[in-house]
Design an enzyme around this catalytic site. Structure first.
Site, mmCIF file in Angstrom:
data_model
loop_
_atom_site.group_PDB
_atom_site.id
_atom_site.type_symbol
_atom_site.label_atom_id
_atom_site.label_comp_id
_atom_site.label_asym_id
_atom_site.label_seq_id
_atom_site.Cartn_x
_atom_site.Cartn_y
_atom_site.Cartn_z
ATOM 1 N N ASN A 197 0.853 -1.201 0.000
ATOM 2 C CA ASN A 197 0.000 0.000 0.000
ATOM 3 C C ASN A 197 0.887 1.248 0.000
ATOM 4 O O ASN A 197 2.113 1.137 -0.052
ATOM 5 C CB ASN A 197 -0.948 -0.021 1.207
ATOM 6 N N ASP A 249 -4.283 -6.622 4.984
ATOM 7 C CA ASP A 249 -5.304 -7.487 5.590
ATOM 8 C C ASP A 249 -5.261 -8.900 5.025
ATOM 9 O O ASP A 249 -5.757 -9.835 5.645
ATOM 10 C CB ASP A 249 -6.692 -6.873 5.359
ATOM 11 N N LYS A 284 9.218 -16.664 -10.902
ATOM 12 C CA LYS A 284 8.464 -15.530 -11.439
ATOM 13 C C LYS A 284 7.287 -16.039 -12.279
ATOM 14 O O LYS A 284 7.473 -16.903 -13.153
ATOM 15 C CB LYS A 284 9.407 -14.685 -12.305
ATOM 16 N N LYS A 331 -13.688 0.052 14.966
ATOM 17 C CA LYS A 331 -12.364 -0.576 15.140
ATOM 18 C C LYS A 331 -11.900 -0.456 16.592
ATOM 19 O O LYS A 331 -11.332 -1.392 17.147
ATOM 20 C CB LYS A 331 -11.340 0.075 14.201
ATOM 21 N N LYS A 357 -11.292 -3.894 18.681
ATOM 22 C CA LYS A 357 -9.889 -4.216 18.993
ATOM 23 C C LYS A 357 -9.538 -3.874 20.435
ATOM 24 O O LYS A 357 -8.369 -3.948 20.821
ATOM 25 C CB LYS A 357 -8.966 -3.491 18.006
HETATM 26 O O1 PMT Z 1 2.831 6.160 6.526
HETATM 27 P P1 PMT Z 1 2.258 7.478 6.052
HETATM 28 O O2 PMT Z 1 2.462 7.689 4.583
HETATM 29 O O3 PMT Z 1 2.716 8.623 6.880
HETATM 30 O O4 PMT Z 1 0.669 7.382 6.207
HETATM 31 C C1 PMT Z 1 0.092 7.332 7.486
HETATM 32 C C2 PMT Z 1 -1.073 6.349 7.554
HETATM 33 C C3 PMT Z 1 -2.190 6.823 6.657
HETATM 34 C C4 PMT Z 1 -0.620 4.950 7.128
HETATM 35 C C5 PMT Z 1 -1.514 6.328 9.059
HETATM 36 O O5 PMT Z 1 -1.903 7.599 9.457
HETATM 37 C C6 PMT Z 1 -2.651 5.330 9.283
HETATM 38 O O6 PMT Z 1 -3.823 5.627 9.120
HETATM 39 N N1 PMT Z 1 -2.304 4.089 9.693
HETATM 40 C C7 PMT Z 1 -3.225 2.952 9.842
HETATM 41 C C8 PMT Z 1 -3.420 2.295 8.511
HETATM 42 C C9 PMT Z 1 -4.318 1.090 8.568
HETATM 43 O O7 PMT Z 1 -3.876 0.024 8.252
HETATM 44 O O8 PMT Z 1 -5.498 1.286 9.031
HETATM 45 P P2 PMT Z 1 -6.617 0.100 9.157
HETATM 46 O O9 PMT Z 1 -7.846 0.870 9.358
HETATM 47 O O10 PMT Z 1 -6.538 -0.824 8.011
HETATM 48 O O11 PMT Z 1 -6.180 -0.679 10.465
HETATM 49 C C10 PMT Z 1 -6.605 -0.266 11.749
HETATM 50 C C11 PMT Z 1 -5.556 -0.577 12.783
HETATM 51 O O12 PMT Z 1 -5.346 -1.998 12.873
HETATM 52 C C12 PMT Z 1 -4.206 0.036 12.486
HETATM 53 O O13 PMT Z 1 -3.677 0.517 13.710
HETATM 54 C C13 PMT Z 1 -3.379 -1.130 11.954
HETATM 55 O O14 PMT Z 1 -1.991 -0.992 12.266
HETATM 56 C C14 PMT Z 1 -3.981 -2.324 12.676
HETATM 57 N N2 PMT Z 1 -3.932 -3.589 11.918
HETATM 58 C C15 PMT Z 1 -4.600 -3.728 10.718
HETATM 59 C C16 PMT Z 1 -4.565 -4.930 10.063
HETATM 60 C C17 PMT Z 1 -3.865 -6.016 10.630
HETATM 61 N N3 PMT Z 1 -3.799 -7.184 10.023
HETATM 62 N N4 PMT Z 1 -3.224 -5.856 11.797
HETATM 63 C C18 PMT Z 1 -3.246 -4.669 12.456
HETATM 64 O O15 PMT Z 1 -2.662 -4.530 13.528
#
Ligand code: PMT
Length: 406
Positions: A211, A280, A290, A338, A342
């Site tokens: 991403n 995810d 490849k 979330k 969580k």
């Molecule tokens: O890195 P930058 O370019 O500065 O951008 C910052 C950002 C946009 C990445 C940051 O501000 C941000 O929003 N980070 C969270 C991104 C994310 O994955 O969000 P989510 O809504 O998909 O996940 C929610 C939370 O669960 C997050 O804290 C994530 O770390 C956590 N997660 C998600 C999936 C997973 N399998 N395990 C996790 O722990």
């Protein structure tokens, strides 16, 4: 947008060592952070770098002698000592270190130093044997006991031909240490675990799913924690950012590696902030070779990754757990969902897809949601500012309350 050293009065003392040229780069970095820089140099420093260079870079007259200044006899060094928010001596020779440790004031820099009351950073730089000599070590111990911050020299090849400790650290590192003196040490004693950046889920030896996370937000959080005295571990996916000085770095690639690294460190952490954009899903199987361009349509089967944060939430004991939510719509609804699912104490929601917020930008617009139902909308701020506000709010929440209206 605020910089860390906006309107701060910083005095750089330069003594006569070969590394004096590095002070020029230090001036440039600190000025970029908004600082007002004044230079006091010793007579010997002038043999390595001319006062004119420092004058041009700092944009101010340089103090090079005790009676240097207006009317030929101004006490400029005393005025500067009173105004200084922080002082750094880089490079600091054995001579200036000896003078400071013994209260000798026989030139502009040593006299100025006796009048300073702000934080002082000393950066010794000299030949290894000189640095390791008993008098220099004794003097450095005295300065440390007097409250000066000593930045140890780096090891490496020195200008005198020897190899060992004595090199002036990189100006960026010195600037970082100086900036940290501007913050309260209100996270001292706390272990903070931060995750940052993207993950990469391999498809074959040359391709992966990922991403747009640049790591900037997570690195800003790690930096803010370190500036404020925390013991910070940063678990980072692949980014092009330089490591954060003073922070323990663990580099990972995939969500699975991130999970291992996080669970390895999580138990000891007081505060965990998961900024990383963790994939995810991952490809169910990774092709050994490849994948060739043979079919018109190629289908990948993806398996769900473990939700690391959710797992941390289910294991949580006496910890403060913060998540980030990257959304393209319905920020309130999705972030709150979330936080609940969580078992988080706080979640920072940000809309992604715009140019001033979310992925890749230096700024972010974040809404903070707290587990007690409170919510705080922040304006567009630098990611460093967001990080500091995050810690301000975490500390208040850990302390048992928030100011009214927040
Ligand atoms: O890195 P930058 O370019 O500065 O951008 C910052 C950002 C946009 C990445 C940051 O501000 C941000 O929003 N980070 C969270 C991104 C994310 O994955 O969000 P989510 O809504 O998909 O996940 C929610 C939370 O669960 C997050 O804290 C994530 O770390 C956590 N997660 C998600 C999936 C997973 N399998 N395990 C996790 O722990």
């Amino acid at each position: 947008m605020k910089s860390f050293l906006n309107e701060k009065q910083i005095v750089i003392g330069v003594s006569g060592g070969i590394a004096a040229y590095k002070s020029s780069e230090l001036i440039r970095i600190l000025k970029k952070q908004g600082a007002d820089i004044k230079i006091i140099m010793t007579e010997n420093a002038g043999k390595f770098v001319g006062a004119l260079t420092f004058k041009a870079l700092s944009g101010q007259d340089v103090c090079a002698g005790l009676f240097d200044g207006k009317d030929g006899g101004s006490i400029r060094h005393i005025e500067w000592a009173e105004e200084a928010d922080a002082v750094v001596i880089a490079p600091a020779t054995a001579n200036i270190i000896g003078k400071l440790a013994n209260g000798i004031a026989d030139d502009a820099l040593s006299t100025f130093m006796l009048a300073v009351t702000s934080p002082v950073i000393i950066c010794p730089s000299m030949n290894t044997h000189m640095y390791e000599s008993r008098p220099v070590q004794r003097n450095l111990n005295t300065l440390e006991a007097d409250g000066y911050i000593i930045i140890e020299p780096e090891e490496g090849e020195l200008a005198c031909g020897t190899t060992g400790a004595g090199r002036l650290p990189e100006p960026h590192y010195i600037a970082d240490r100086l900036i940290s003196t501007m913050f309260p040490s209100d996270l001292k004693g706390k272990k903070v675990l931060v995750s940052a950046g993207p993950t990469r889920e391999p498809i074959d030896p040359v391709r992966y799913i990922s991403n747009h996370s640049s790591g900037k937000m997570g690195y800003a959080v790690a930096r803010a924690g370190e500036y404020r005295g925390a013991d910070v571990t940063l678990i980072s996916g692949p980014t092009s950012l330089p490591p954060v000085a003073g922070v323990k770095m663990v580099s990972i690639e995939s969500a699975c590696e991130m999970a291992d690294a996080v669970f390895d460190q999580a138990e000891n952490a007081d505060i965990i902030i998961k900024v990383a954009a963790v994939a995810d899903y991952h490809p169910k199987s990774i092709s050994e070779h490849k994948i060739k361009k043979e079919e018109d349509v190629l289908s990948l089967t993806l398996d769900k990754n473990l939700d690391i944060l959710k797992e941390l939430g289910s294991r949580k004991k006496d910890q403060f757990l913060v998540g980030f939510a990257a959304e393209t719509r319905d920020l309130d609804q999705n972030a709150l969902k979330k936080m609940k699912e969580k078992n988080l104490d706080m979640i920072a929601g940000n809309l992604v897809g715009g140019s001033s917020s979310g992925f890749g930008s230096d700024t972010n617009q974040v809404t903070l949601y707290f587990s007690d139902g409170a919510k705080e909308n922040l304006p567009v701020l630098t990611k460093d500012e967001v990080a500091h506000i995050l810690f301000d709010r975490i500390l208040v929440s850990m302390d048992g309350g928030r100011p009214a209206g927040k």
